[in-house]
Design an enzyme around this catalytic site. Structure first.
Site, PDB file in Angstrom:
ATOM      1  N   TYR A 200       1.993  65.350  21.491  1.00  0.00           N
ATOM      2  CA  TYR A 200       1.350  65.815  22.824  1.00  0.00           C
ATOM      3  C   TYR A 200       1.219  64.512  22.530  1.00  0.00           C
ATOM      4  CZ  TYR A 200       2.054  70.666  22.727  1.00  0.00           C
ATOM      5  OH  TYR A 200       2.282  71.879  23.009  1.00  0.00           O
ATOM      6  N   PRO A 292       3.624  73.504  31.267  1.00  0.00           N
ATOM      7  CA  PRO A 292       4.152  74.038  30.390  1.00  0.00           C
ATOM      8  C   PRO A 292       3.794  73.733  29.108  1.00  0.00           C
ATOM      9  CG  PRO A 292       5.479  72.954  31.219  1.00  0.00           C
ATOM     10  CD  PRO A 292       4.637  72.924  32.713  1.00  0.00           C
ATOM     11  N   TYR A 384      -5.172  76.868  21.159  1.00  0.00           N
ATOM     12  CA  TYR A 384      -3.347  76.929  21.862  1.00  0.00           C
ATOM     13  C   TYR A 384      -2.312  77.959  20.563  1.00  0.00           C
ATOM     14  CZ  TYR A 384       0.443  73.834  20.926  1.00  0.00           C
ATOM     15  OH  TYR A 384       1.850  74.119  20.773  1.00  0.00           O
TER      16      TYR A 384
HETATM   17  C1  PHB Z   1       9.121  73.480  23.835  1.00  0.00           C
HETATM   18  O1  PHB Z   1       9.503  73.019  22.753  1.00  0.00           O
HETATM   19  O2  PHB Z   1       9.867  73.349  24.657  1.00  0.00           O
HETATM   20  C2  PHB Z   1       7.702  73.119  24.266  1.00  0.00           C
HETATM   21  C3  PHB Z   1       7.026  73.165  23.464  1.00  0.00           C
HETATM   22  C4  PHB Z   1       5.341  72.914  23.372  1.00  0.00           C
HETATM   23  C5  PHB Z   1       5.067  73.202  24.210  1.00  0.00           C
HETATM   24  C6  PHB Z   1       5.712  72.910  25.903  1.00  0.00           C
HETATM   25  C7  PHB Z   1       7.075  72.947  25.489  1.00  0.00           C
HETATM   26  O3  PHB Z   1       3.866  73.362  25.170  1.00  0.00           O
END
Ligand code: PHB
Ligand code: APR
Length: 389
Positions: A200, A292, A384
Site C-alpha cells: 500500500y 476497499p 488488518y
Molecule cells: C485486491 O486484491 O483486490 C485488494 C487487496 C487489498 C485491498 C483491496 C483490494 O485492501
C-alpha cells in the site's frame, strides 16, 4: 412456497448464510435478482480474514481455497522512500489469505448445487411484506409468473442497492455516510506480482496498491480523481504511474502486460442502523460499505453472517430469542471498528484535494512513527487480520 428463512441476494453474504443455515438444519431459500453468471462477474477484492476462511473450512467448502489460496504473514506500507513491513503473523499470531473473492462466490455457488441449497435466480420485483409481524413474506416474478414465499424471517443480503434496507421504517432507521473525493482505478493483468506481499503506497501523486490473485495474475490500483475517465488511462500510463507511486525499489520488479480488466470505482464509508427490525435482518453490503483500503467488505459480511447464524440457530433449534435480539448491536460493534480502521488507513494513504504541506507532513510523520513503533504496527496488524468475533 414456505421456508424458515428467505435470503434476498445470492452474493457471497447470502450464499454463505444459506450454507451455514443448511448445515444447522434450518431451511432457507435464496431469491436473487440477477443470473449466476452476472453475480460471478462482479469485480471483487482478494484478501480473506480467518473470520471468513474458518467458516469455509467449517463448511468443507475449502478445497480450492486450500489448493490455490496464498497465506500471507505480512503486508507493506510504502512512503516513497522505503517499504514498512507489517509482520501480522509475528504481531498477532494470525495471517490473511489472498484468494479472489469472486472465487469464494464461485465455490459457494458450486457447493449450493451439490448440497441442494435452493436459489431462485433472475427473480424480478422482489418485494418484502409483513416484516413487523412474525409471518413475513416475499413476492417476486419468476419468468413473469407471480410467486410468494412465506417465512419466519427475511434476511437482506441484497447489497448496497437492494430493497431490504429500503424496507426498514424511516422512523427506526439512521444512516451514516462519508463519500471520498477520489476513486480507485483497478487493473488486472496476467503478469507475476511485483512483490510476494501486498504493498500500500502513499505518494505525493496519490495512493497505489500492488496486490495479486495468484503467482501469475496481478491486481493493481491507483487513486484517481472522482471524475476521471477510464479512457484517459491507457495501460502504459497506468504502468508508468504505478512505477512512480510504488517507488524505485519496487518499480524494477513490475512486470507489465495487457489489462484483462480495467475499471474505476468510487469509495465510500456507509453504515445503516439497525441491522434488524421485526422479522427482517440485514447482513453484508445491504447494511454497510467500507472503502476497499482495508479489504474489509466481504470479511465484514462474513462476521455478520456468523453472528446471524448463531442467532437463528438459537431461535429455531433452542427456542432462544435472546441472540436474535442482540444481533444488530453485536454485528454493528464489529462493523464500526472495521469502518474506523478502513477510514483511518484511507485517510493515511491517500492525497485529499486541498491537502496542505502540513497535512502531507502529518501523513509522512504518521508513517515514520509506524515504521519505528511495534505498538503502532500491532494496532494496524490486529485490525488488518480482523478483530475477534
Ligand atoms: C485486491 O486484491 O483486490 C485488494 C487487496 C487489498 C485491498 C483491496 C483490494 O485492501
Ligand atoms: N432482489 C434480489 N436480489 C438483489 C436485489 C433485488 N432487488 N438487489 C440486489 N440483489 C442481489 C445482487 O444482484 C447481488 O447478487 O444481491 C446481491 C448482493 O451481493 P453483493 O452486492 O456482492 O453484497 P454482499 O453479498 O453483501 O457482498 C459483500 O463482498 O466482494 C465483497 O466487496 C464486496 O463488500 C462486498 C462483499
Amino acid at each position: 412456497m414456505r421456508t424458515q428463512v428467505v435470503i434476498i441476494g445470492a452474493g457471497p453474504a447470502g450464499l454463505l448464510l444459506g450454507h451455514l443455515l443448511l448445515a444447522e438444519g434450518i431451511d432457507a431459500i435464496l431469491v436473487e435478482r440477477a443470473s449466476a453468471d452476472y453475480v460471478l462477474g462482479r469485480i471483487r477484492a482478494g484478501v480473506l480474514e480467518t473470520t471468513l476462511t474458518d467458516l469455509l473450512h467449517q463448511l468443507g467448502i475449502d478445497e480450492r481455497l486450500n489448493a490455490e489460496g496464498l497465506p500471507h504473514d505480512g503486508f507493506n506500507l510504502a512512503d516513497g522512500e522505503r517499504l514498512i513491513r507489517i509482520d501480522v503473523a509475528a504481531l498477532t499470531g494470525r495471517h490473511v489469505t489472498v484468494y479472489g473473492q469472486t472465487e469464494v462466490t464461485r465455490d459457494l455457488m458450486t457447493a449450493a448445487t451439490e448440497r441442494g441449497l435452493q436459489i431462485i435466480y433472475e427473480a424480478a420485483d422482489v418485494t418484502l411484506h409483513g416484516i413487523e409481524g412474525d409471518a413475513p413474506f416475499v413476492t417476486f416474478r419468476e419468468n413473469g409468473v407471480p410467486k410468494r414465499i412465506d417465512a419466519r424471517f427475511i434476511v437482506g443480503c441484497d447489497g448496497f442497492h437492494g430493497p431490504s434496507r429500503q424496507a426498514m421504517p424511516a422512523h427506526v432507521a439512521q444512516a451514516f455516510e462519508k463519500v471520498y473525493p477520489f476513486g480507485w482505478l483497478g487493473i488486472l493483468a496476467d503478469v507475476p506480482p511485483c512483490n510476494h506481499e501486498l504493498i500500500y503506497a502513499s505518494h505525493d501523486n496519490g495512493f497505489a496498491l500492488a496486490s495479486m490473485r495468484s503467482n501469475t495474475r496481478s491486481r493493481y490500483y491507483i487513486q484517481v480523481p472522482l471524475d476521471e475517465k477510464i479512457e484517459a488511462w491507457p495501460d502504459d500510463r497506468v504502468w508508468d504511474e504505478l512505477a512512480v507511486r510504488l517507488g524505485p525499489d519496487v518499480a524494477g520488479n513490475i512486470t507489465r502486460g495487457p489489462a484483462i480488466e480495467k475499471s474505476i470505482a468510487p469509495l465510500r464509508s456507509f453504515v445503516f442502523e439497525p441491522m434488524r427490525h421485526g422479522s427482517l435482518f440485514l447482513a453484508g453490503d445491504s447494511a454497510h460499505i467500507v472503502p476497499p483500503t482495508g479489504a474489509k467488505g466481504l470479511n465484514l459480511a462474513a462476521s455478520d453472517v456468523a453472528y446471524l447464524t448463531r442467532a437463528l440457530t438459537a431461535f429455531f433449534n433452542a427456542h432462544d430469542n435472546d441472540a436474535i435480539a442482540q444481533y444488530s448491536d453485536r454485528a454493528l460493534a464489529r462493523v464500526w471498528k472495521a469502518e474506523r480502521f478502513s477510514w483511518q488507513l484511507t485517510s493515511l494513504m491517500h492525497r485529499f484535494p486541498g491537502t496542505t504541506p502540513f497535512d502531507r507532513r502529518m501523513q509522512m510523520a504518521d508513517l515514520d512513527y509506524i515504521a519505528s513503533s511495534t505498538a503502532a504496527q500491532t494496532t494496524i496488524a490486529e485490525n488488518y487480520v480482523g478483530l475477534p468475533l
